[in-house]
Design a protein around this motif. Structure first.
Motif, short mmCIF file in Angstrom:
data_model
loop_
_atom_site.label_atom_id
_atom_site.label_comp_id
_atom_site.label_asym_id
_atom_site.label_seq_id
_atom_site.Cartn_x
_atom_site.Cartn_y
_atom_site.Cartn_z
N LEU A 39 38.47 36.21 34.74
CA LEU A 39 39.21 37.64 34.65
C LEU A 39 40.20 37.69 35.96
CD1 LEU A 39 39.92 40.13 33.17
CD2 LEU A 39 37.80 41.07 34.29
N PRO A 40 39.55 37.47 37.15
CA PRO A 40 40.39 37.68 38.43
C PRO A 40 41.75 36.71 38.55
CG PRO A 40 37.96 37.75 38.78
CD PRO A 40 38.14 37.03 37.50
N VAL A 41 41.51 35.70 37.75
CA VAL A 41 42.95 34.82 37.58
C VAL A 41 43.85 35.41 36.62
CG1 VAL A 41 43.75 32.54 36.96
CG2 VAL A 41 41.61 32.88 38.16
N ALA A 42 43.45 35.75 35.54
CA ALA A 42 44.23 36.45 34.46
C ALA A 42 44.65 37.89 35.06
CB ALA A 42 43.39 36.96 33.20
N ALA A 43 44.14 38.50 35.78
CA ALA A 43 44.44 39.64 36.34
C ALA A 43 45.60 39.57 37.52
CB ALA A 43 43.33 40.51 37.30
N ASP B 49 39.14 38.65 25.99
CA ASP B 49 38.39 37.70 26.74
C ASP B 49 39.21 36.93 27.79
OD1 ASP B 49 35.79 38.68 26.21
OD2 ASP B 49 35.38 37.24 24.24
N SER B 50 38.53 36.39 28.53
CA SER B 50 39.04 35.43 29.90
C SER B 50 38.27 34.75 30.26
CB SER B 50 39.99 36.39 30.92
OG SER B 50 40.53 35.76 31.77
N GLY B 51 37.64 33.76 29.72
CA GLY B 51 36.50 33.13 30.06
C GLY B 51 36.60 31.71 30.99
N LEU C 183 38.44 29.60 42.75
CA LEU C 183 39.63 30.00 42.22
C LEU C 183 39.93 31.38 42.45
CD1 LEU C 183 38.64 28.19 38.79
CD2 LEU C 183 40.35 27.23 40.38
N TYR C 184 39.14 32.17 42.96
CA TYR C 184 39.67 33.48 43.22
C TYR C 184 38.31 33.75 44.44
CZ TYR C 184 36.05 34.34 39.36
OH TYR C 184 35.12 34.13 38.48
N THR C 185 38.53 34.84 45.06
CA THR C 185 37.44 35.28 46.24
C THR C 185 36.73 36.75 45.93
OG1 THR C 185 39.32 36.57 47.38
CG2 THR C 185 39.31 34.08 47.84
N HIS C 186 35.94 36.81 46.88
CA HIS C 186 35.21 38.17 46.83
C HIS C 186 36.31 39.24 47.00
CE1 HIS C 186 31.23 36.27 46.72
NE2 HIS C 186 31.43 35.67 47.77
N GLU C 187 37.27 38.94 47.79
CA GLU C 187 38.23 40.13 48.11
C GLU C 187 39.10 40.47 46.70
OE1 GLU C 187 42.02 41.30 51.17
OE2 GLU C 187 41.22 39.14 50.89
N ASP C 188 39.35 39.27 45.99
CA ASP C 188 40.00 39.39 44.81
C ASP C 188 39.03 40.36 43.82
OD1 ASP C 188 42.23 37.94 45.70
OD2 ASP C 188 41.08 36.06 44.73
N VAL C 189 37.68 40.03 43.86
CA VAL C 189 36.98 40.70 42.98
C VAL C 189 36.90 42.37 43.22
CG1 VAL C 189 34.70 40.92 42.16
CG2 VAL C 189 35.65 38.73 42.32
N ASP C 190 36.81 42.55 44.60
CA ASP C 190 36.70 43.94 45.02
C ASP C 190 38.11 44.72 44.85
OD1 ASP C 190 34.03 43.61 46.12
OD2 ASP C 190 34.77 43.08 48.06
#
Length: 478
Positions: free
Chosen positions: A90-94, A50-52, A137-144
């Motif tokens: 999760l995007p931060v952990a990644a 997990d990464s909440g 803390l992260y962007t739509h581009e980060d998620v994609d």
């Protein structure tokens, strides 16, 4: 007195590979239910469970304590389910661990991108409303960019962690297996096994009784040496029958319809929305309430459509119940909240469950509070420090603090409470301890009173089992 072993570990170094020990770290930034994240080192292989994001903290302090493991080679990150307190960071952990594989159930695979994109939207909004310059803390581009790293697995399939080195100094990768946790669509308990037989099971959030739609967790054959167990309901003295609570809810809704009262039901978009809509659809099918438009939140409608799409891939009751066919759903746009008429015995199943400021549930609740002839149904947990929690316990007709935005409010409408929890009752979790029969139980995802209750009960019923409360930022070697 309890038998919780208080372990004070101020720093951590990886154990010797020859020791065959398991090191477990709690990266939740607080001692309460918050940003779930567990670091596991087993035979030199490392996984994050997990990464909440902490739902009550803004900005970077809401994140897990990634800096404590930032220098480690992390092989994988496994997400148990798509609620923000388990997946929102999760995007931060990644970014911390660009080589890590991102593992989840095949059902969560379809949900997670939408959850994370919505999180970006919320953070952008809060950046302006609350003046939080570090948001998002992260962007739509980060998620994609993250999506190609997602790997979805079926339940009850044992797979390697798939270390980018495959082995560390010749030690084979441990395995991971996901089990249906019954909490929400795609939720999973995680079983980890080493090549020498050591094992750990992490319940995540789980439900050990049938809900209206989703069936109970399928943990029947799980055995493990170490159990990391949620304790959310440990401070609930009573564990009402879910069937009884569903019956109360149905009877109250039918009565409200007969009396021409409108009903507002604040809910979480994923899980609770669909369970409540299933109850309403069944009542319509039975002819107990008339067919009508049900007003919902936009994100709730999105997830409801996914529930339909994945209905035959899910361990659920009423597989042939499709919301798109059984219900006429209409998204309640924010611009319509102030002008929509409440005089037509309407039903609103609206996010957010905590009635956070600048959400449809917050603004619609203000309208309901002023209308004595209508009712708000609470169907699950409401944090005492949230607007929903304060409204839930406010005395009728007496001023109370509702939110920073409106300050003082007066509730003149009726409220009813139904315990339709998606978390396991505490007696069910004690039975799970007996079934899994671990050597050690690590208490997680609960308040101090909850953990104390479980520690006392485990000591009484299973004195051979060690119970540990790993504090925020601590690492324990077992």
């Amino acid at each position: 007195m309890t038998n919780i072993v208080q372990v004070q570990v101020l720093s951590w170094a990886p154990p010797s590979l020859s020791s065959s020990l398991m090191t477990i770290g709690n990266l939740n930034p607080t001692e309460e239910i918050g940003a779930s994240a567990w670091h596991i080192d087993l035979d030199g292989h490392r996984i994050l469970l997990d990464s909440g994001i902490h739902p009550k903290i803004d900005g970077a302090p809401s994140l897990p304590l990634f800096e404590l493991i930032a220098k480690e080679d992390l092989d994988s990150i496994a997400i148990t389910h798509c609620h923000h307190d388990h997946c929102g960071a999760l995007p931060v952990a990644a970014k911390y661990f660009p080589q890590a594989h991102l593992l989840m159930s095949e059902l969560s695979y379809y949900l997670l991108p939408r959850i994370l994109h919505n999180s970006v939207n919320v953070m952008k909004k809060q950046a302006a409303e609350k003046n939080i310059p570090e948001y998002p803390l992260y962007t739509h581009e980060d998620v994609d960019l993250l999506k190609p790293r997602f790997q979805g697995f079926k339940y009850n399939r044992e797979v390697e962690w798939i270390s980018f080195q495959k082995t560390r100094l010749g030690i084979p990768s441990p395995t991971l297996e996901l089990f249906d946790a019954g909490h929400t669509l795609g939720s999973a308990g995680v079983l980890i096994k080493s090549n020498n037989g050591k094992s750990l099971f992490y319940t995540g959030d789980c439900c050990l009784h049938d809900q209206t739609l989703l069936r109970r967790a399928h943990f029947k054959n799980v055995k493990a040496d170490i159990l990391i167990m949620e304790t959310t309901r440990g401070d609930h003295n009573s564990n009402p029958s879910h069937v009884y609570e569903r019956r109360r809810f149905a009877n109250s809704l039918v009565k409200a319809q007969r009396e021409k009262r409108s009903i507002m039901i604040p809910v979480f978009a994923l899980g609770r929305t669909q369970e409540v809509l299933a109850e309403i659809a069944l009542l319509m099918q039975e002819g107990r309430i008339p067919p009508q438009t049900i007003f919902v939140g936009g994100l709730g409608k999105t997830f409801t459509e996914i529930y339909d799409r994945l209905s035959h891939h899910t361990n659920r009751s009423h597989k042939d119940l499709h919301f798109s066919e059984a219900l006429s759903l209409q998204v309640l746009e924010p611009s319509a909240i102030q002008r929509i008429k409440l005089s037509k015995s309407r039903i609103f199943v609206i996010t957010a469950g905590m009635m956070s400021e600048n959400t449809p549930a917050h603004d619609l609740a203000l309208r309901f509070m002023s209308e004595v002839e209508h009712t708000i149904f609470f169907v699950g947990y409401a944090d005492p420090d949230s607007p929903a929690g304060r409204l839930k316990v406010a005395d009728k007709g007496t001023p109370f603090f509702f939110s920073d935005h409106v300050q003082e409010a007066i509730c003149r409408c009726d409220r009813e409470h139904f315990d339709l929890t998606a978390h396991a009752y505490r007696k069910e979790l004690l039975e799970l301890v007996r079934q899994i029969s671990p050597k050690t139980v690590i208490l997680a995802h609960g308040s101090t009173p909850s953990k104390d209750w479980f520690a006392q009960q485990i000591q009484t019923n299973h004195p051979e089992i060690q119970t540990i409360d790993i504090k925020s930022g601590e690492f324990v070697t077992l």
